[in-house]
Design a protein around this motif. Structure first.
Motif, PDB file in Angstrom:
ATOM      1  N   GLY A  17      15.014   8.670  -7.140  1.00  0.00           N
ATOM      2  CA  GLY A  17      15.215   8.221  -8.501  1.00  0.00           C
ATOM      3  C   GLY A  17      16.004   6.928  -8.616  1.00  0.00           C
ATOM      4  N   GLU A  18      16.499   6.415  -7.488  1.00  0.00           N
ATOM      5  CA  GLU A  18      17.296   5.183  -7.467  1.00  0.00           C
ATOM      6  C   GLU A  18      16.455   4.037  -6.916  1.00  0.00           C
ATOM      7  OE1 GLU A  18      21.406   3.504  -5.303  1.00  0.00           O
ATOM      8  OE2 GLU A  18      20.681   5.541  -4.938  1.00  0.00           O
ATOM      9  N   LYS A  19      16.444   2.924  -7.607  1.00  0.00           N
ATOM     10  CA  LYS A  19      15.636   1.783  -7.180  1.00  0.00           C
ATOM     11  C   LYS A  19      16.249   1.087  -5.985  1.00  0.00           C
ATOM     12  CE  LYS A  19      15.386  -2.002  -9.732  1.00  0.00           C
ATOM     13  NZ  LYS A  19      15.011  -2.940 -10.825  1.00  0.00           N
ATOM     14  N   GLY A  20      15.393   0.713  -5.023  1.00  0.00           N
ATOM     15  CA  GLY A  20      15.885   0.007  -3.853  1.00  0.00           C
ATOM     16  C   GLY A  20      14.767  -0.740  -3.150  1.00  0.00           C
ATOM     17  N   ILE A  21      15.133  -1.468  -2.077  1.00  0.00           N
ATOM     18  CA  ILE A  21      14.147  -2.200  -1.284  1.00  0.00           C
ATOM     19  C   ILE A  21      13.344  -1.200  -0.459  1.00  0.00           C
ATOM     20  CG2 ILE A  21      13.786  -4.046   0.391  1.00  0.00           C
ATOM     21  CD1 ILE A  21      16.594  -5.035  -0.257  1.00  0.00           C
ATOM     22  N   ILE A  22      12.040  -1.392  -0.408  1.00  0.00           N
ATOM     23  CA  ILE A  22      11.164  -0.462   0.296  1.00  0.00           C
ATOM     24  C   ILE A  22      11.125  -0.758   1.794  1.00  0.00           C
ATOM     25  CG2 ILE A  22       8.763   0.282   0.580  1.00  0.00           C
ATOM     26  CD1 ILE A  22       8.394  -0.124  -2.425  1.00  0.00           C
ATOM     27  N   GLN A  23      11.401   0.272   2.577  1.00  0.00           N
ATOM     28  CA  GLN A  23      11.198   0.242   4.024  1.00  0.00           C
ATOM     29  C   GLN A  23      10.017   1.159   4.342  1.00  0.00           C
ATOM     30  OE1 GLN A  23      14.399   1.995   6.268  1.00  0.00           O
ATOM     31  NE2 GLN A  23      13.349   1.819   8.235  1.00  0.00           N
ATOM     32  N   VAL A  24       9.060   0.665   5.114  1.00  0.00           N
ATOM     33  CA  VAL A  24       7.902   1.483   5.475  1.00  0.00           C
ATOM     34  C   VAL A  24       7.931   1.769   6.972  1.00  0.00           C
ATOM     35  CG1 VAL A  24       6.386   0.811   3.580  1.00  0.00           C
ATOM     36  CG2 VAL A  24       6.466  -0.619   5.628  1.00  0.00           C
ATOM     37  N   LEU A  25       7.575   3.008   7.328  1.00  0.00           N
ATOM     38  CA  LEU A  25       7.598   3.434   8.719  1.00  0.00           C
ATOM     39  C   LEU A  25       6.264   4.070   9.082  1.00  0.00           C
ATOM     40  CD1 LEU A  25      10.555   4.726   7.267  1.00  0.00           C
ATOM     41  CD2 LEU A  25      11.139   4.220   9.646  1.00  0.00           C
ATOM     42  N   SER A  26       5.841   3.866  10.314  1.00  0.00           N
ATOM     43  CA  SER A  26       4.589   4.460  10.782  1.00  0.00           C
ATOM     44  C   SER A  26       4.611   4.567  12.304  1.00  0.00           C
ATOM     45  CB  SER A  26       3.388   3.618  10.350  1.00  0.00           C
ATOM     46  OG  SER A  26       2.199   4.097  10.972  1.00  0.00           O
ATOM     47  N   PRO A  27       4.127   5.676  12.854  1.00  0.00           N
ATOM     48  CA  PRO A  27       4.058   5.806  14.315  1.00  0.00           C
ATOM     49  C   PRO A  27       2.822   5.149  14.924  1.00  0.00           C
ATOM     50  CG  PRO A  27       3.313   7.827  13.295  1.00  0.00           C
ATOM     51  CD  PRO A  27       3.743   6.930  12.168  1.00  0.00           C
ATOM     52  N   LEU A  28       1.972   4.533  14.111  1.00  0.00           N
ATOM     53  CA  LEU A  28       0.690   4.023  14.624  1.00  0.00           C
ATOM     54  C   LEU A  28       0.764   2.657  15.299  1.00  0.00           C
ATOM     55  CD1 LEU A  28      -1.821   5.161  11.847  1.00  0.00           C
ATOM     56  CD2 LEU A  28      -0.933   6.425  13.823  1.00  0.00           C
ATOM     57  N   PRO A  29       1.591   1.692  14.850  1.00  0.00           N
ATOM     58  CA  PRO A  29       1.598   0.381  15.503  1.00  0.00           C
ATOM     59  C   PRO A  29       2.165   0.442  16.928  1.00  0.00           C
ATOM     60  CG  PRO A  29       2.510   0.232  13.283  1.00  0.00           C
ATOM     61  CD  PRO A  29       2.432   1.684  13.641  1.00  0.00           C
ATOM     62  N   ARG A  30       1.306   0.271  17.909  1.00  0.00           N
ATOM     63  CA  ARG A  30       1.729   0.310  19.313  1.00  0.00           C
ATOM     64  C   ARG A  30       1.552  -1.041  20.002  1.00  0.00           C
ATOM     65  NH1 ARG A  30       3.400   4.214  22.657  1.00  0.00           N
ATOM     66  NH2 ARG A  30       2.996   4.039  24.901  1.00  0.00           N
ATOM     67  N   SER A  31       0.622  -1.842  19.531  1.00  0.00           N
ATOM     68  CA  SER A  31       0.398  -3.149  20.159  1.00  0.00           C
ATOM     69  C   SER A  31       1.358  -4.218  19.629  1.00  0.00           C
ATOM     70  CB  SER A  31      -1.046  -3.595  19.947  1.00  0.00           C
ATOM     71  OG  SER A  31      -1.364  -3.647  18.566  1.00  0.00           O
ATOM     72  N   TYR A  32       2.151  -3.876  18.620  1.00  0.00           N
ATOM     73  CA  TYR A  32       3.137  -4.792  18.062  1.00  0.00           C
ATOM     74  C   TYR A  32       4.261  -3.952  17.441  1.00  0.00           C
ATOM     75  CZ  TYR A  32       1.120  -3.544  13.535  1.00  0.00           C
ATOM     76  OH  TYR A  32       0.688  -2.839  12.436  1.00  0.00           O
ATOM     77  N   PRO A  33       5.476  -4.467  17.354  1.00  0.00           N
ATOM     78  CA  PRO A  33       6.600  -3.670  16.847  1.00  0.00           C
ATOM     79  C   PRO A  33       6.641  -3.613  15.325  1.00  0.00           C
ATOM     80  CG  PRO A  33       7.381  -5.820  17.530  1.00  0.00           C
ATOM     81  CD  PRO A  33       5.919  -5.779  17.881  1.00  0.00           C
TER      82      PRO A  33
END
Length: 357
Positions: free
Chosen positions: A294-310
């Motif tokens: 409910g609190e607005k903030g900067i979005i951080q996205v995470l995923s286990p799929l990117p393996r060829s690049y960080p």
């Protein structure tokens, strides 16, 4: 990394406790993998004093500011293993992100997109109306998120029709012939928001034309900044599109070239959803600590799929609000949220749906 396990489940099947445990494990492992295989990433972790071998919770996974992909070539595989380079389109004079994909990473991301799409509109192959020009796909080695979106959603298609010509003009003859052929079929319609608005909706409105697309399902994303600057809300966008096509099933999505495939689809309740292939954290602008729901903030996205690049943990330039987790009325598990806009002082990024002509 056990990618068979990651890809095996349904896209909205993990509850909070299990997902948190798995993502902490997967993302910690990926952090170490990229530390060992990407020298610039290793230098960044050293500068941040991130110790090697530490088991981390999701909130502790180091974040790469999304702008780094514009300024650096970040890859965790030998250059000879890169078979496709994704770009985020920029407006004239802007740098673009470059995302280096090997066959495995591209395959993981395509599987994620297929799984998410199937959850929303089924696994049946559908006639596919693309609100774009086929010229977007001319370069298969170096192409933008715009082209990747078309290619990604084309896996659901039985036959494809491009609604726009090379000059971004509405090809009314081709579209009407396509709709006549499939008038009793469910049709998948895809495009980037601003392109749909400027080159499809406005062209129809100016000509006073209406299309028979009441059986259509429209998937669109990106470009909201341009529409908001024209005082066009999401509600008005849907209303106007419906007025010229009859489409009532319209789904926005949130996504980016830096994590292709891991899109956050809008459910019928109007919420964007994280899947088993992705997660989201919002952070306070003052000290980057995690926000409460409910609190607005900067979005951080995470995923286990990117393996060829960080690209497994990225701090975006967008702001949003996480509304809840596992309890959306649509029945999907996972976090659900809304994007509220760009962070202040962020460079205006050229969305992958922007056409400069």
């Amino acid at each position: 990394m056990n990618y068979e396990m990651i890809l095996a489940g349904k896209p909205y099947s993990l509850g909070r406790v299990e997902k948190r445990e798995l993502f902490s494990q997967w993302l910690t492992e990926l952090t170490e993998y990229h530390r060992q295989h990407c020298l610039p990433y290793e230098k960044l972790l050293k500068a941040l004093k991130v110790p090697s071998g530490k088991n981390m919770e999701e909130e502790e996974i180091p974040m790469l500011p999304i702008g780094l992909f514009k300024n650096m070539e970040l890859m965790s595989v030998p250059p000879t293993d890169v078979f496709k380079t994704m770009t985020s389109s920029g407006t004239t004079g802007q740098e673009v992100s470059k995302i280096f994909l090997d066959t495995d990473t591209a395959g993981y991301q395509q599987h994620a997109l297929a799984s998410i799409g199937a959850d929303f509109f089924g696994e049946e192959r559908l006639p596919f109306l693309v609100i774009d020009s086929p010229d977007v796909l001319k370069s298969r080695e170096l192409f933008s998120a715009r082209g990747a979106g078309i290619l990604g959603f084309s896996i659901f298609s039985s036959r494809i029709c491009y609604a726009l010509t090379s000059d971004m003009e509405l090809d009314m003859e081709a579209v009407e012939a396509f709709l006549k052929r499939y008038k009793d079929k469910k049709i998948l319609v895809f495009g980037f928001t601003y392109i749909i608005w400027k080159y499809f909706y406005k062209a129809l409105a100016i000509q006073g034309k209406k299309l028979e697309l009441k059986n259509g399902i429209l998937i669109h994303g990106g470009g909201w900044k341009k529409l908001i600057s024209q005082s066009v809300s999401q509600e008005e966008f849907k209303m106007r599109i419906c007025s010229v096509t009859g489409i009532s099933h319209i789904h926005n999505y949130y996504g980016m070239a830096e994590q292709t495939g891991c899109i956050y689809m809008e459910c019928p309740c109007g919420n964007l959803h994280a899947s088993v292939y992705s997660d989201i954290i919002t952070r306070r602008t003052v000290d980057f600590t995690p926000c409460e729901f409910g609190e607005k903030g900067i979005i951080q996205v995470l995923s286990p799929l990117p393996r060829s690049y960080p690209g497994h943990s990225i701090l975006t330039e967008d702001e949003g609000i996480i509304i809840g987790e596992d309890d959306c009325l649509c029945g999907r598990l996972g976090k659900y949220f809304k994007v509220t806009g760009r962070i202040k002082q962020a460079q205006v990024r050229g969305c992958s749906d922007t056409y400069e002509g």
